[in-house]
Design a protein around this motif. Structure first.
Motif, short mmCIF file in Angstrom:
data_model
loop_
_atom_site.label_atom_id
_atom_site.label_comp_id
_atom_site.label_asym_id
_atom_site.label_seq_id
_atom_site.Cartn_x
_atom_site.Cartn_y
_atom_site.Cartn_z
N VAL A 125 24.17 19.00 -20.80
CA VAL A 125 23.59 18.84 -19.47
C VAL A 125 23.89 20.07 -18.63
CG1 VAL A 125 23.70 16.33 -19.51
CG2 VAL A 125 25.64 17.64 -18.63
N THR B 124 23.71 20.00 -10.63
CA THR B 124 22.87 18.81 -10.50
C THR B 124 22.15 18.88 -9.16
OG1 THR B 124 22.82 16.40 -10.66
CG2 THR B 124 24.69 17.39 -9.49
N GLU C 214 21.36 16.84 -5.46
CA GLU C 214 21.67 15.77 -4.51
C GLU C 214 20.52 15.65 -3.53
OE1 GLU C 214 25.37 16.41 -2.54
OE2 GLU C 214 26.59 15.87 -4.30
N ARG D 135 11.63 9.19 -11.86
CA ARG D 135 12.83 10.01 -11.98
C ARG D 135 12.50 11.50 -11.90
NH1 ARG D 135 17.49 7.16 -13.50
NH2 ARG D 135 17.04 4.94 -13.20
N ASN E 50 14.15 14.83 -13.37
CA ASN E 50 15.07 15.17 -14.46
C ASN E 50 15.41 16.66 -14.41
OD1 ASN E 50 14.82 12.46 -15.77
ND2 ASN E 50 12.71 13.15 -16.00
N HIS F 1 20.10 15.67 -20.09
CA HIS F 1 19.66 16.07 -18.76
C HIS F 1 20.25 15.13 -17.72
CE1 HIS F 1 16.75 13.10 -20.30
NE2 HIS F 1 16.68 12.67 -19.05
N HIS F 2 20.17 15.53 -16.47
CA HIS F 2 20.48 14.65 -15.35
C HIS F 2 19.19 13.92 -14.96
CE1 HIS F 2 24.31 16.63 -15.07
NE2 HIS F 2 23.77 17.79 -14.73
N SER F 3 19.28 12.61 -14.78
CA SER F 3 18.12 11.81 -14.35
C SER F 3 18.43 11.23 -12.97
CB SER F 3 17.85 10.69 -15.35
OG SER F 3 16.67 10.00 -15.03
N LEU F 4 17.59 11.55 -11.98
CA LEU F 4 17.92 11.30 -10.58
C LEU F 4 16.93 10.30 -9.98
CD1 LEU F 4 18.38 15.06 -9.99
CD2 LEU F 4 20.24 13.43 -10.09
N LEU G 274 28.01 20.37 -10.54
CA LEU G 274 28.34 19.05 -11.05
C LEU G 274 29.82 18.79 -10.83
CD1 LEU G 274 27.14 16.60 -12.57
CD2 LEU G 274 27.84 17.70 -14.69
#
Length: 703
Positions: free
Chosen positions: A72, A76, A78, A636, A638, A651-654, A691
């Motif tokens: 990942v 990230t 926010e 999402r 990503n 991956h980051h899923s937001l 992160l």
């Protein structure tokens, strides 16, 4: 040894007569996480849905890049700001002056003094109803949902200061959506909510324990027909439910946990009778005012169930009513663009007379007022907050020289058009089916300018300004749903060109990096190219796709163009020759100025397991070439390391959106990402941050 899925090919020279450094093999899938390939294939064929996509690794590609894709990102995103509101869900003001509302799947607490937001992200679908308890400490939000257990409508209770969930009720009780919620004024540990099933089931719960206290059907019919619950703060447990041909009085005893009533209030000889009750408020002594879809306010003796009087009030439905101090009432209509002030002191006695005091005109072109609240009651002139049907939030202060102030702006129809400024790191624009082009400043989180368009907008782009031989005037191009597009000057917004060369919608529009060419992709399966410096003369039409073209990227030297279509075809074009580039040697080393195509060597690993080829709607590569963001069908955003070379890359899923994320774009300095949510009509602004707790995702199949 050959990697799995590779097959040998005879050695041969490329089109330039040079021996390639790549092994003459074809790989049949993206690379595996955690594994460094021993050979560099000449080409890679990977499957998206039922289509094969052929891509070519660059000549100097280092296979060790697959190691980066196996983890990942170290950064990230926010959520920094959300533009727009969902006026149908409701809007409320806290005693401390904060405004509470919903947009997409987010519960939002907005501080108007600091122009800052906090977010509750507990829902996975649209928030359809919101309310706050009498103390202003807690909020309850209800969502839309399906029949699957993981996606059923539910009511969540959360702390307005910490944004943490503190309660949950109604799981498995509701169908379709939660249409309305309200806390009991005299016992805020209890709340009532109504669902959108064919019986419009209503339940009352103790949210602190999750105990179900009472349930009943409110009305049979095609949902949703029951829109709101309104309590009488002076008479404990008395409330009405309102909706389509629906006005009922109920009583709930919080001591015995018993629900009684459900008696329909009758209009008697009073006319006209509205088809729908659109708003209601209790004004004391058991007197009730309701607003109708016909623009009429009705005065009731709720205890006796008698309608005293009908008062013509507004054009269109009376969408909202707000009871103020000193027997004052503020109302708003859907079509007359004004707030109306009333004296209710005589409405509680006799025949129920409402006295009109004054009107306040709304700013032009903001829609009707859908919800009202007091931002501050302590001042001599209270500040009224207005949520409009154009998904915006305004504040009105009568004593100010400029009484109206825009707090939150948004779009009010489906939204897909998004473009970032090529060099200004805080500027971006959006264009939607509401025929609005909005210019935003990300640093201040403010709307800079809003322009009305002649047609529904699908896509937008901004030209470079004075770099790489670009024109000195910056331009904004907007693609429309009718197959046309227009070009505007960015400073004056004067239209400099307009054309309609296609029958179907313009799906994507992109200026070349040197600003001298404009590519226009349509649902007619074509890409048209125009010469900017020659008055947008039509250079030619690129034909070859078998489905609508939805993504375009220019090469850095403005010579090549890559396009991707709905049939999962990725084609590369030589714009100087106006023909398709088919040779691998001519494709593999092109440097792309942007990367928004969902197909290509650099984005092989973005597709999730069992993807049907439509799950990923858009991607955007950061300008520092470190990250790739994607927007998917599951609401999402990503975030991947770039390039994305391994299958099903970590991956980051937001969370934030509640509908298909139709577009994502990095701003010029790669510090912020913007996403637009299609049917949820939300514009979300994300901030890139390190992160906090980096974690390594182990390779699949290893421990």
């Amino acid at each position: 040894q050959r990697a799995r899925g590779e097959r040998p090919r005879p050695s041969q020279k490329d089109a330039r007569g040079e021996t390639s450094k790549h092994e003459r093999v074809t790989r049949s899938r993206p690379f595996k996480a955690g594994q460094i390939p021993q050979t560099v294939p000449d080409q890679i064929r990977y499957k998206v849905s039922n289509s094969w996509v052929v891509v070519y690794p660059p000549s100097e590609w280092d296979p060790r890049e697959t190691r980066l894709s196996s983890d990942v990102p170290a950064d990230t995103l926010e959520l920094e700001f959300a533009y727009g509101i969902n006026w149908r869900a409701g809007m409320h003001c806290r005693p401390n002056g904060e405004v509470v509302y919903a947009v997409a799947g987010l519960g939002v607490v907005y501080n108007a003094r600091e122009h800052a937001q906090r977010f509750f992200t507990g829902h996975s679908d649209d928030i359809s109803a919101i309310c706050i308890d009498p103390s202003g400490k807690y909020a309850a939000t209800g969502s839309m949902g399906g029949r699957r257990r993981a996606n059923q409508p539910v009511v969540l209770v959360w702390d307005l200061d910490t944004m943490e969930q503190v309660g949950e009720v109604g799981a498995g009780f509701f169908e379709g959506q939660v249409t309305t919620i309200a806390f009991l004024p005299h016992d805020p540990s209890c709340l009532v909510a109504v669902g959108a099933d064919t019986h419009h089931m209503m339940g009352i719960w103790d949210w602190t324990t999750g105990a179900e206290l009472a349930t009943t059907a409110t009305q049979s019919g095609t949902p949703p027909q029951v829109h709101k619950v309104v309590f009488d703060a002076d008479r404990s447990g008395n409330f009405v439910t309102i909706g389509f041909k629906h006005l009922k009085l109920w009583q709930f005893d919080s001591r015995t946990k018993s629900l009684q009533g459900g008696r329909s209030l009758r209009y008697g000889k009073v006319s006209p009778i509205p088809k729908e009750v659109t708003s209601a408020v209790f004004i004391g002594d058991g007197s009730l005012l309701t607003g109708g879809s016909n623009g009429t306010i009705y005065v009731w003796d709720a205890g006796a169930g008698q309608c005293r009087r009908a008062v013509p009030a507004h054009k269109g439905a009376v969408l909202t009513m707000l009871a103020a101090a000193n027997d004052m009432l503020v109302t708003a209509g859907a079509r007359d663009d004004s707030l109306r002030y009333w004296d209710t002191s005589q409405a509680r006695v006799g025949s129920g007379v409402l006295v009109k005091l004054s009107d306040v005109s709304l700013p032009p072109d903001i829609g009707g007022a859908a919800a009202l609240g007091f931002l501050s009651r302590g001042k001599a002139t209270p500040v009224v907050v207005v949520a409009t049907t154009h998904n915006a939030l305004y504040a009105f202060t009568a004593s100010d020289a400029q009484p109206w102030k825009l707090l939150i702006a948004g779009h009010f129809q489906d939204l897909a058009g998004l473009a970032s400024h090529p060099s200004n790191p805080s500027a971006f624009c959006t264009a939607g089916e509401d025929r609005r082009l909005n210019i935003w400043d990300a640093e201040s989180s403010q709307l800079v300018h809003s322009l009305s368009l002649s047609e529904r907008a699908i896509c937008v782009d901004v030209s470079p300004l004075g770099r790489n031989g670009a024109p000195l005037k910056q331009l904004i191009a907007v693609g429309m749903s009718n197959g046309g597009f227009c070009v505007l000057e960015s400073g004056t917004f004067a239209q400099v060109f307009e054309a309609t060369h296609c029958r179907e919608a313009i799906q994507e529009i992109r200026f070349s990096p040197n600003g001298q060419l404009l590519a226009v992709a349509s649902r007619d399966n074509f890409v048209d190219v125009y010469q900017v410096l020659s008055g947008f003369a039509h250079l030619g039409r690129l034909k070859g796709h078998s489905s609508f073209v939805e993504h375009l990227d220019w090469s850095r030297d403005s010579r090549f163009l890559q396009s991707a279509c709905g049939a999962h075809e990725r084609l590369v074009w030589d714009i100087q020759a106006m023909h398709r580039v088919s040779q691998a040697a001519s494709q593999r080393d092109i440097e792309w100025d942007t990367f928004t195509s969902t197909l290509g060597f650099d984005v092989m690993g973005i597709w999730p397991k069992f993807a049907d080829g439509t799950d990923i709607n858009s991607v955007s590569r950061s300008n520092d070439l470190q990250l790739l963001a994607s927007g998917d069908d599951f609401g999402r955003v990503n975030l991947f390391r770039y390039p994305v070379l391994v299958e099903h890359a970590p991956h980051h899923s937001l969370k934030g959106h509640s509908s298909h994320v139709l577009n994502v774009r990095w701003l010029a300095d790669s510090r912020r990402l913007i996403s637009v949510g299609g049917h949820d009509r939300a514009v979300l602004q994300w901030l890139r941050v390190p992160l906090r707790a980096p974690r390594h995702v182990p390779p699949r199949g290893r421990r």
